[in-house]
Design a protein around this motif. Structure first.
Motif, PDB file in Angstrom:
ATOM      1  N   PRO A  61     -10.333  -8.922  -2.808  1.00 45.97           N
ATOM      2  CA  PRO A  61     -11.713  -8.529  -3.110  1.00 45.97           C
ATOM      3  C   PRO A  61     -12.481  -8.187  -1.835  1.00 45.97           C
ATOM      4  CG  PRO A  61     -11.093 -10.463  -4.371  1.00 45.97           C
ATOM      5  CD  PRO A  61      -9.962 -10.218  -3.410  1.00 45.97           C
ATOM      6  N   GLY A  62     -13.405  -7.234  -1.958  1.00 49.05           N
ATOM      7  CA  GLY A  62     -14.172  -6.807  -0.796  1.00 49.05           C
ATOM      8  C   GLY A  62     -13.495  -5.693  -0.034  1.00 49.05           C
ATOM      9  N   ASP A  63     -12.551  -5.000  -0.698  1.00 44.60           N
ATOM     10  CA  ASP A  63     -11.821  -3.888  -0.077  1.00 44.60           C
ATOM     11  C   ASP A  63     -11.123  -4.322   1.211  1.00 44.60           C
ATOM     12  OD1 ASP A  63     -10.938  -1.260  -0.116  1.00 44.60           O
ATOM     13  OD2 ASP A  63     -12.600  -0.535   1.104  1.00 44.60           O
ATOM     14  N   ILE A  64     -10.491  -5.503   1.127  1.00 46.14           N
ATOM     15  CA  ILE A  64      -9.786  -6.082   2.273  1.00 46.14           C
ATOM     16  C   ILE A  64      -8.289  -5.975   2.044  1.00 46.14           C
ATOM     17  CG2 ILE A  64      -9.366  -8.204   3.584  1.00 46.14           C
ATOM     18  CD1 ILE A  64     -12.192  -9.092   2.765  1.00 46.14           C
ATOM     19  N   THR A  65      -7.565  -5.576   3.065  1.00 44.25           N
ATOM     20  CA  THR A  65      -6.105  -5.577   3.027  1.00 44.25           C
ATOM     21  C   THR A  65      -5.606  -6.634   4.000  1.00 44.25           C
ATOM     22  OG1 THR A  65      -6.030  -3.222   2.502  1.00 44.25           O
ATOM     23  CG2 THR A  65      -4.017  -4.211   3.359  1.00 44.25           C
TER      24      THR A  65
END
Length: 215
Positions: free
Chosen positions: A70-74
């Motif tokens: 979530p939060g556009d985290i990789t």
């Protein structure tokens, strides 16, 4: 522990299962975890001194890799095998990389078996829920414990899928040589976004614990 599961903060009835294991199983019990994932339940059981049979077919869950959070985290996620080694628990766990529904297991019977929300995955819908339940039951020795938490229907599309079940429906599979110890359910609740579900979402969950009374 030095490591955390990707599923660490998702709701679970696992404490109720662990309390039943403490009450019904020997101190050196062998416990099978069906759908072991990255070890959310495997590691606590091994750390508590139990021998664990971890059954999982997903290479990512077992060996880790890149994951979207979530939060556009990789991020790079650690798999079950590396977590066990890092926590010095690998010697207490037998990892079986196989499809539980396709091949089952030829292991000796266990003192307890546990699964968490594995039935509702679409890959498992090709086989009746009864097949999944009976395979799990076949792992449990007389006097042993069966524990499962599962998703209940929250959307219309779930109604026609038997794998989104309820404690009442699941009881039908526990007759004759089984005694149901506990059933629980939640109301609908909103679970925060997590891996695999990157938006907040609604769940409803159930639990069934049973003990095998005879051969």
């Amino acid at each position: 522990m030095e490591t955390q599961s990707l599923w660490e903060h998702t709701l679970t009835f696992f404490p109720q299962f662990l309390a039943s294991v403490t009450e019904h199983a020997p101190d050196d019990a062998t416990i099978a975890v069906v759908g072991a994932s990255d070890g959310k339940f495997v590691l606590p059981l091994a750390a508590a001194g139990y021998r664990v049979l971890a059954i999982e077919r997903d290479p990512f869950a077992l060996h880790g890799g890149e994951v979207s959070l979530p939060g556009d985290i990789t991020a790079r996620a650690m798999g079950l095998v590396d977590r066990l080694k890092l926590e010095a628990l690998y010697g207490r766990v037998q990892v079986l990389e196989e499809d539980f529904l396709q091949t089952g297991t030829r292991q000796a019977k266990c003192d307890a078996v546990w699964t968490s929300c594995s039935w509702h995955y679409s890959a498992n819908h090709r086989r009746p829920l009864a097949d999944f339940v009976s395979r799990m039951q076949s792992l449990v020795r007389p006097g042993g414990l069966f524990g499962a938490e599962f998703m209940m229907p929250t959307e219309q599309r779930h109604i026609g899928i038997e794998h989104y079940t309820s404690p009442e429906k699941l009881r039908r599979h526990f007759t004759d040589d089984w005694r149901v110890l506990l059933t629980l359910r939640t109301n609908e609740f909103i679970e925060p976004a997590h891996v695999g579900q990157l938006q907040d979402h609604t769940h409803r969950m159930g639990l069934l614990l049973a003990t095998r009374t005879s051969q």
